[in-house]
Design a protein around this motif. Structure first.
Motif, short mmCIF file in Angstrom:
data_model
loop_
_atom_site.label_atom_id
_atom_site.label_comp_id
_atom_site.label_asym_id
_atom_site.label_seq_id
_atom_site.Cartn_x
_atom_site.Cartn_y
_atom_site.Cartn_z
N PRO A 436 0.84 -1.20 0.00
CA PRO A 436 0.00 0.00 0.00
C PRO A 436 0.88 1.25 0.00
N PHE A 437 0.53 2.21 -0.83
CA PHE A 437 1.31 3.44 -0.90
C PHE A 437 1.15 4.25 0.39
N TYR A 438 -0.08 4.30 0.88
CA TYR A 438 -0.36 5.00 2.14
C TYR A 438 -0.91 4.03 3.17
N GLU A 439 -0.83 4.44 4.42
CA GLU A 439 -1.48 3.71 5.50
C GLU A 439 -1.99 4.71 6.53
N MET A 440 -2.94 4.28 7.35
CA MET A 440 -3.48 5.14 8.39
C MET A 440 -2.78 4.85 9.69
N ASP A 441 -2.21 5.88 10.30
CA ASP A 441 -1.56 5.72 11.60
C ASP A 441 -2.63 5.45 12.65
N ASP A 448 -0.28 8.44 6.34
CA ASP A 448 1.18 8.47 6.25
C ASP A 448 1.62 7.53 5.15
N PHE A 449 2.89 7.63 4.77
CA PHE A 449 3.43 6.71 3.77
C PHE A 449 3.51 5.31 4.35
N SER A 466 -7.27 10.73 -6.34
CA SER A 466 -8.52 10.02 -6.04
C SER A 466 -8.93 10.23 -4.59
N ASN A 467 -10.14 9.86 -4.29
CA ASN A 467 -10.66 9.99 -2.92
C ASN A 467 -10.28 8.79 -2.05
N ASP A 468 -9.96 7.67 -2.67
CA ASP A 468 -9.67 6.46 -1.92
C ASP A 468 -8.16 6.23 -1.88
N LEU A 469 -7.46 7.06 -1.11
CA LEU A 469 -6.00 7.03 -1.10
C LEU A 469 -5.45 5.73 -0.51
N LEU A 470 -6.21 5.13 0.41
CA LEU A 470 -5.72 3.91 1.04
C LEU A 470 -5.73 2.71 0.09
N SER A 471 -6.38 2.85 -1.04
CA SER A 471 -6.43 1.74 -2.00
C SER A 471 -5.27 1.78 -2.99
N ILE A 472 -4.49 2.87 -2.97
CA ILE A 472 -3.39 3.01 -3.92
C ILE A 472 -2.26 2.05 -3.57
N LYS A 473 -1.79 1.34 -4.57
CA LYS A 473 -0.64 0.46 -4.37
C LYS A 473 0.60 1.15 -4.93
N ALA A 474 1.75 0.73 -4.42
CA ALA A 474 3.01 1.32 -4.85
C ALA A 474 3.83 0.30 -5.64
#
Length: 593
Positions: A436-441, A448-449, A466-474
């Motif tokens: 995952p590109f981002y994660e929630m602390d 956060d990254f 996009s609105n769904d940042l937690l779905s972005i993969k790196a």
């Protein structure tokens, strides 16, 4: 000009030397008095040679009073040993040196730890006298193995047209995911250098400079909590490639790992590699560095407990929890104390406990408190999902998804260890991809990254809008082996607007990015190739190949588990004059009342 200390090493001597006169130098490994004759095992880096001196020798008293680990030089003829004194375990075991003359180079005091013994000594004592500890055969072999491994890796990189370049040690602080070690500047009051957590920005700048392929055996520094497989200072083989895709980097890295491990595997097998997406790794193994020697697979049985009469789980599921199951094969006849012990272990690991169902070995009848609170159809659902057989037990973890996954992963390891299920004498590698590109602390609730902030998001700039940042993969990837992360890398974000947007999403401003990463941003304005890289942890690789569970056993001069160098006395107190030159005032924390 002849060497005054030795004509040969102790490792050279064998039956071909019989009748020849040689000079050897080394440490007294042991002494044995056989009445009229004294036998000395002389040790150097290369081996051990037995030496013998007659007690009637005029200089014998000088030698007799020397303690073990004193350093001497001996001269004499190599002769065949008596049949009863032959040692088949040594290359020199059929011969010995008959001492004609000797020189005492350095006499030893009483030793704080012994060398020629398998006796175990406290780690802090070993680290304080590391130079003595390192004389022991096992450590000599391990550190020599480390040297050979690094040479093999270097040779591979040169053979694949990589340039070995050196990047700075004093640099600027950078958000790599751990705390920096800071170095105060004497010339620039109030400013600090940082020791590099990795050569990240510099190797990218090398690509901007046109060096198509870079590598380095790089020292890295991270001020983080210590454990058996983590130290403050470590080395990695760092590499970067221009005009390269994820597949290009992984291909090179795989070749490097296979060459190194096949050379030093010492009879252990190397399994076929797997490629596992991060989400799958967490779901099946409860870890992003799974030990694939462990055959146990985590299953999701949330549906079997949803709206069930087992209210503890049902109520938790209603609030967003999941239930993970781990089968313990052929464990139904384990004593009750084993099941109770697992519950105690779970609570010691800050979990509520481990629920379980036991299936009778003969008739498959289910037993235990959970079984009594589930209907037959729900138990059958669990049996089908988990492929449960008579004589098995199944353990359950109920919690929020990420917490449940991680604790199920710990449980998977615990059960496999207890039941001796982990495959031996094999290395099992995997690429872990699609992080995952981002994660929630979980503590702050802020975005956060998830990994390396300089990596390229899959989908590029548009994905970051996009609105769904937690779905972005790196485009990020790890190499794992037998439960350890061995390497980590990424396709780099070389587009300035994409980089700025990536940081803006976690709270930085454009000005922040341009100021903190000015060197990288400015360079990218003058033409930058797409590039990607990876870094392999040398200490971890040596640890695996040496079959050592602790990193400190594969490092020449390590610090202890409290971050102290007991041998050199670091960290140390700095005097007021030095502090004043650095414009620093020390304020120690108040002691807890």
């Amino acid at each position: 000009m002849e060497n005054i200390y030795r004509t040969n090493t102790c490792g050279d001597i064998n039956e071909s030397f019989i009748g020849k006169k040689v000079r050897l130098s080394g440490w007294i490994n042991s002494k044995r008095d056989h009445g009229g004759l004294v036998f000395i095992d002389l040790r150097d880096h290369y081996g051990i040679t037995q030496c013998v001196i007659d007690t009637t020798h005029p200089d014998f008293p000088k030698l007799d009073h020397l303690r073990i680990e004193s350093v001497i030089s001996v001269y004499g003829e190599i002769v065949k040993r008596d049949q009863e004194t032959i040692n088949e375990n040594l290359p020199s075991g059929h011969v010995e040196l008959k001492i004609e003359s000797f020189n005492i180079i350095s006499s030893a005091d009483v030793l704080p730890i012994l060398v020629a013994t398998d006796e175990q000594f406290p780690e802090d004592l070993r680290l304080k006298y590391r130079y003595i500890d390192l004389r022991r055969s096992k450590l000599q072999k391990t550190i020599k193995l480390r040297s050979q491994i690094i040479k093999t890796m270097r040779d591979y990189m040169w053979d694949n047209d990589f340039n070995e370049l050196q990047t700075p040690i004093l640099t600027a602080s950078s958000p790599e995911g751990a705390r920096d070690f800071l170095v105060p500047s004497r010339l620039h009051a109030g400013k600090f250098y940082a020791l590099p957590q990795a050569p990240q920005q510099f190797k990218q700048l090398a690509m901007v400079a046109g060096f198509d392929k870079y590598f380095q055996v790089a020292p890295c520094f991270r001020d983080e909590d210590l454990r058996a497989d983590r130290v403050l200072e470590f080395y990695q083989l760092d590499m970067e490639m221009s005009f390269a895709t994820q597949e290009d980097v992984l291909s090179i890295a795989k070749g490097l790992v296979e060459k190194t491990f096949s050379k030093f595997a010492n009879g252990r097998k190397i399994a076929d590699w797997q490629t596992i997406p991060y989400a799958e790794a967490m779901d099946k193994y409860g870890s992003d560095k799974p030990d694939l020697r462990n055959p146990l697979i985590i299953k999701d049985v949330t549906e079997a407990f949803k709206d069930s009469t087992f209210t503890i789980f049902a109520n938790s599921i209603a609030k967003g929890s999941v239930v993970k199951a781990i089968v313990a094969p052929s464990s139904s006849e384990k004593p009750r104390s084993w099941f109770d012990g697992l519950n105690e272990w779970a609570r010691a690991n800050k979990a509520h406990g481990l629920g379980y169902i036991v299936f009778d070995k003969e008739n498959g009848e289910e037993k235990g408190p959970i079984a009594k609170n589930l209907t037959k159809d729900r138990i059958d659902m669990i049996k089908e999902i988990c492929d449960i057989k008579n004589g098995d037990s199944v353990f359950f973890v109920c919690d929020k998804l990420s917490t449940a996954q991680k604790f199920a992963g710990l449980t998977r390891t615990k059960l496999a260890t207890d039941l001796d299920l982990i495959e031996k004498d094999i290395f099992k590698f995997a690429f872990i991809v699609d992080f995952p590109f981002y994660e929630m602390d979980e503590t702050t609730g802020k975005l956060d990254f998830g990994h390396n902030p300089f990596s390229m998001p899959q989908g590029g700039l548009e994905a970051l809008k996009s609105n769904d940042l937690l779905s972005i993969k790196a485009y990020q990837y790890d190499i794992v082996c037998n439960g350890y992360e061995m390497a980590s890398g990424a396709v780099r974000n070389y587009d300035i607007e994409t980089m700025v947007k990536a940081f803006e999403n976690v709270g930085y401003t454009r000005a922040d990015v341009e100021e903190r990463f000015s060197g990288l941003i400015t360079a990218f304005k003058y033409g930058v190739p797409p590039h990607a890289g990876i870094a392999l942890g040398i200490d971890r690789i040596v640890m695996l190949l040496a079959d050592e569970p602790n990193l400190r056993e594969v490092i020449l001069f390590p610090i202890n588990g409290r971050g102290e160098d007991l041998m050199m006395g670091a960290p140390s107190v700095i005097d007021e004059k030095q502090l004043k030159e650095l414009h620093i005032k020390v304020e120690l924390p108040k002691k807890q009342q």
